[in-house]
Design a protein around this motif. Structure first.
Motif, PDB file in Angstrom:
ATOM      1  N   ILE A   1      28.307  43.880  35.935  1.00  0.00           N
ATOM      2  CA  ILE A   1      29.202  43.119  36.100  1.00  0.00           C
ATOM      3  C   ILE A   1      28.898  42.565  37.607  1.00  0.00           C
ATOM      4  O   ILE A   1      28.539  43.578  38.398  1.00  0.00           O
ATOM      5  N   GLN A   2      29.211  41.536  37.829  1.00  0.00           N
ATOM      6  CA  GLN A   2      29.081  41.014  39.518  1.00  0.00           C
ATOM      7  C   GLN A   2      29.826  39.760  39.478  1.00  0.00           C
ATOM      8  O   GLN A   2      29.648  38.743  39.165  1.00  0.00           O
ATOM      9  N   GLN A   3      30.813  39.948  40.243  1.00  0.00           N
ATOM     10  CA  GLN A   3      31.849  38.864  40.520  1.00  0.00           C
ATOM     11  C   GLN A   3      32.270  38.836  42.172  1.00  0.00           C
ATOM     12  O   GLN A   3      32.625  39.795  42.677  1.00  0.00           O
TER      13      GLN A   3
ATOM     14  N   LEU B   1      32.238  51.141  39.403  1.00  0.00           N
ATOM     15  CA  LEU B   1      32.655  49.802  39.914  1.00  0.00           C
ATOM     16  C   LEU B   1      32.666  50.134  41.616  1.00  0.00           C
ATOM     17  O   LEU B   1      33.357  50.929  41.886  1.00  0.00           O
ATOM     18  N   PHE B   2      31.937  49.172  42.050  1.00  0.00           N
ATOM     19  CA  PHE B   2      31.980  49.001  43.518  1.00  0.00           C
ATOM     20  C   PHE B   2      32.964  47.644  43.849  1.00  0.00           C
ATOM     21  O   PHE B   2      32.575  46.425  43.549  1.00  0.00           O
TER      22      PHE B   2
ATOM     23  N   LYS C   1      34.841  41.564  46.380  1.00  0.00           N
ATOM     24  CA  LYS C   1      33.664  41.316  45.511  1.00  0.00           C
ATOM     25  C   LYS C   1      33.477  42.551  44.526  1.00  0.00           C
ATOM     26  O   LYS C   1      33.539  43.745  44.837  1.00  0.00           O
ATOM     27  N   ILE C   2      33.102  42.264  43.543  1.00  0.00           N
ATOM     28  CA  ILE C   2      33.161  43.468  42.441  1.00  0.00           C
ATOM     29  C   ILE C   2      31.866  43.526  41.913  1.00  0.00           C
ATOM     30  O   ILE C   2      30.976  42.476  41.320  1.00  0.00           O
TER      31      ILE C   2
ATOM     32  N   ASP D   1      47.600  42.792  49.849  1.00  0.00           N
ATOM     33  CA  ASP D   1      47.365  42.185  48.864  1.00  0.00           C
ATOM     34  C   ASP D   1      46.879  42.748  47.528  1.00  0.00           C
ATOM     35  O   ASP D   1      45.990  42.490  46.945  1.00  0.00           O
ATOM     36  N   GLU D   2      47.425  44.066  47.344  1.00  0.00           N
ATOM     37  CA  GLU D   2      46.698  44.943  46.292  1.00  0.00           C
ATOM     38  C   GLU D   2      47.198  44.169  44.766  1.00  0.00           C
ATOM     39  O   GLU D   2      46.170  44.395  43.825  1.00  0.00           O
ATOM     40  N   ARG D   3      48.049  43.503  44.771  1.00  0.00           N
ATOM     41  CA  ARG D   3      48.391  42.645  43.454  1.00  0.00           C
ATOM     42  C   ARG D   3      47.384  41.882  43.263  1.00  0.00           C
ATOM     43  O   ARG D   3      46.936  41.662  42.022  1.00  0.00           O
ATOM     44  N   LEU D   4      46.819  41.165  44.211  1.00  0.00           N
ATOM     45  CA  LEU D   4      45.783  40.177  44.074  1.00  0.00           C
ATOM     46  C   LEU D   4      44.590  40.632  43.688  1.00  0.00           C
ATOM     47  O   LEU D   4      43.871  40.552  42.802  1.00  0.00           O
ATOM     48  N   VAL D   5      44.291  41.967  44.261  1.00  0.00           N
ATOM     49  CA  VAL D   5      42.833  42.601  43.963  1.00  0.00           C
ATOM     50  C   VAL D   5      43.251  42.999  42.444  1.00  0.00           C
ATOM     51  O   VAL D   5      41.906  43.105  41.687  1.00  0.00           O
ATOM     52  N   TYR D   6      44.353  43.700  42.097  1.00  0.00           N
ATOM     53  CA  TYR D   6      44.496  43.787  40.930  1.00  0.00           C
ATOM     54  C   TYR D   6      44.147  42.990  39.646  1.00  0.00           C
ATOM     55  O   TYR D   6      43.472  43.028  38.873  1.00  0.00           O
ATOM     56  N   ASN D   7      44.805  41.785  39.900  1.00  0.00           N
ATOM     57  CA  ASN D   7      44.488  40.597  39.194  1.00  0.00           C
ATOM     58  C   ASN D   7      42.952  40.298  38.925  1.00  0.00           C
ATOM     59  O   ASN D   7      42.548  39.906  38.037  1.00  0.00           O
ATOM     60  N   PHE D   8      42.363  40.259  40.159  1.00  0.00           N
ATOM     61  CA  PHE D   8      40.924  39.713  40.360  1.00  0.00           C
ATOM     62  C   PHE D   8      40.165  40.760  39.511  1.00  0.00           C
ATOM     63  O   PHE D   8      39.295  40.270  38.678  1.00  0.00           O
ATOM     64  N   THR D   9      40.387  41.949  39.599  1.00  0.00           N
ATOM     65  CA  THR D   9      39.574  42.936  38.892  1.00  0.00           C
ATOM     66  C   THR D   9      39.532  42.870  37.372  1.00  0.00           C
ATOM     67  O   THR D   9      38.746  42.920  36.779  1.00  0.00           O
TER      68      THR D   9
END
Length: 603
Positions: free
Chosen positions: A224-226, A286-287, A232-233, A310-318
């Motif tokens: 996975i790379q996004q 995951l990094f 960045k994940i 913005d933890e919720r935003l990071v949650y949704n992106f992940t």
């Protein structure tokens, strides 16, 4: 009365601080490996003796320290990584609080040797009870070597609460693996009691996974790379083959720091459940890279917890990123252009025998003349007469109506005495006697039956085994193989016959006769090791731990339909147990309502 409040001595202050930072030997390993990574080392070696209780030695080839810096490193809140409060919001290093070495020196004997590349000689420091014992010049390699001995010798109460060597070694192993995964470009090694457990050479992350967990993990991996403006994940996800019944193979890093975030772990778990509908814990490494200005690491001395803007935003992106990758790699339709007969190939059983399921859900093996690949090809492309083909079709598609009230050859349980008995929801056994009504949880009951059978096994009276038609080879990661080797004799006595087949490979020759159902042997062994690791946290003998692990992993599961005779025998065996009312883990096996209590309800 005045003068009651006093300033504590430095030794006591350091011991109080050590209570938060240094909780067990693995805490020492974490702090020292963090420092080694911050030194810019390309090689880090870790040696432990008696699971770190006796000795922990970490050596790196990093930048080293001057004599003055080496001494200052043991002072509380002395660090080279930050200099003012603004630096707390742009931390790029693993450590920054300046507490680790001072806390370790307060509860152990510490020897440090360090040398910078530009220095001709190094520095040796001995510290005990936070007091400098000796500082002198010495000959040593470039970098830093720290040896921690007699951990918690000055705090007997803390030492008393340490677990067994196997449990503490598992925690050390977890810390080593976490650091080794975070920096696969660094050479790392782990030696326990002169036995090399891991030797990780500089490699890619995928190669490092194979080194630590075994080559079998490579095929089920999904990369996975996004990249987004927020996060960045990158990393690897495991497919359904790497889903386990318990936690332990989930690694989440933020800016290369292993963190414990129930919130983000929930995002990953939810993505798996929504795409694959799994029950269990998937494998993932995951990094996440986030701007240091948007995170706060200074939450707890262990630095495992973290706060994110913005933890919720990071949650949704992940979550979205993982769902997209899983959907593309696993759920995308795959066309097989090489298979001219895809329908028939799905029916073919290339192993030479097939598993047939009775009406009670019990699997047994049938002749290869029925389900073999050769037989199906003869049906599809016949060279025989129509009458012969009809006979073969009748053989393959024959159906038999089976009466659950009659015993079968491969039933799980058998008794001769009938009971007025029913099964509810394929989970509970309901029966009535003159004394009252009884409800039995079939899984908990079978766990109790198996546990007492395993518990009573001895070297001169082992549990009966059932030889496998084809012995199966099981490959394990190094840490699990060491655990399995330590309990092989106990397993053999309890009917699970396993032989070593190389350093980390084993051959399963037989399984306990108590396992009447066909099982996935490799999954069965994996579950036993997972259960055994959990039970190690409880103070039980090795014999009891193995017996619990076997019974928990191999017991009859909820949702399994049973025949009348199977239910009768299960109840009979349960009532013959020493403690029929509870399972080995303390869960209720049987619930009863006496007849007089039942009459009172309706009066």
């Amino acid at each position: 009365m005045s003068g009651l409040i006093k300033l504590l001595p430095d030794v006591v202050i350091n011991q109080i601080a050590a209570g938060e930072v240094i909780q067990r030997p693995s805490s020492v390993v974490k702090e020292l490996m963090d420092n080694a990574l911050d030194s810019g080392a390309s090689e880090i070696s870790l040696k432990v003796s008696q699971a770190g209780k006796e000795m922990i030695l970490i050596q790196d080839n990093g930048c080293g320290m001057s004599p003055v810096d080496a001494r200052m490193a043991f002072e509380r809140h002395a660090t080279s990584k930050i200099s003012n409060s603004e630096d707390l919001y742009k931390i790029q290093t693993m450590g920054f609080r300046g507490e680790a070495l001072a806390s370790i020196a307060a509860v152990a004997r510490v020897e440090l040797k360090t040398k910078r590349p530009e220095d001709e000689v190094g520095t040796r420091i001995l510290i005990q009870d936070s007091k400098l014992i000796k500082q002198e010049a010495c000959a040593c390699l470039n970098g830093t070597q720290i040896q921690v001995s007699d951990l918690f010798y000055s705090v007997p109460a803390r030492k008393k609460f340490l677990k067994t060597d196997s449990v503490e070694l598992r925690h050390i192993h977890d810390e080593f693996v976490a650091h080794a995964l975070s920096h696969p470009e660094i050479k790392m090694s782990l030696v326990q009691n002169e036995t090399e457990m891991y030797l990780c050479r500089p490699e890619t992350l995928k190669q490092r996974i194979a080194t630590l967990f075994g080559k079998k993990y490579l095929e089920p991996l999904i990369e996975i790379q996004q990249d987004t403006e927020i996060v960045k994940i990158k990393g690897f996800l495991g497919n359904v083959e790497l889903v386990r019944k318990s936690r332990g193979e989930q690694f989440l890093y933020i800016n290369h720091r292993l963190v414990k975030s129930n919130y983000l772990n929930h995002a990953i778990q939810s993505a798996y459940e929504e795409v694959l509908s799994i029950e269990g814990y998937p494998f993932y490494i995951l990094f996440l890279e986030i701007d240091p200005a948007n995170i706060d690491i200074n939450v707890h001395p262990t630095k495992h917890e973290i706060k994110i803007n913005d933890e919720r935003l990071v949650y949704n992106f992940t979550k979205v990123a993982i769902k997209q990758v899983l959907g593309r790699q696993i759920l995308a339709p795959q066309l097989d252009f090489e298979n001219a007969q895809p329908g028939l190939e799905k029916i073919f059983n290339t192993s030479g025998f097939k598993s047939k399921t009775s009406s009670s859900g019990i699997s047994y093996e049938s002749s290869d003349s029925v389900g073999s690949k050769t037989h199906w090809k003869n049906l599809a492309f016949p060279s025989a007469s129509r009458e012969e083909i009809n006979d073969r079709e009748n053989l393959v598609f024959q159906t038999e109506s089976k009466d659950l009230s009659r015993p079968e050859e491969n039933v799980l349980f058998q008794v001769d005495e009938p009971l007025d008995i029913k099964q509810l929801y394929s989970t509970y056994i309901f029966y009535a006697t003159k004394e009252g009504i009884y409800i039995v949880d079939q899984q908990n009951a079978h766990e109790r039956i198996m546990y007492e059978a395993f518990l009573n096994s001895m070297v001169d009276r082992p549990v009966e085994s059932r030889n496998l038609l084809f012995p199966q080879t099981v490959h394990l990661p190094r840490n699990k193989s060491l655990v399995l080797k330590s309990i092989l004799q106990e397993l053999n006595n309890m009917g699970l016959v396993i032989e070593e087949f190389g350093s980390d490979s084993f051959v399963v020759q037989a399984v306990p006769l108590l396992l009447k159902e066909e099982v996935d042997v490799e999954e069965y062994v994996q579950q036993i090791l997972e259960q055994f690791s959990q039970f190690q946290e409880v103070k039980l003998s090795m014999h009891e731990q193995v017996a619990r692990s076997l019974s928990k992993s191999g017991s009859l599961k909820r949702g399994k339909e049973l025949s009348i005779y199977e239910m009768q025998s299960l109840i009979k065996q349960l009532l013959q147990c020493t403690h029929p009312d509870i399972s080995p883990t303390g869960k209720k096996c049987i619930y009863s309502i006496r007849t007089d209590e039942l009459h009172k309800i309706f009066k």
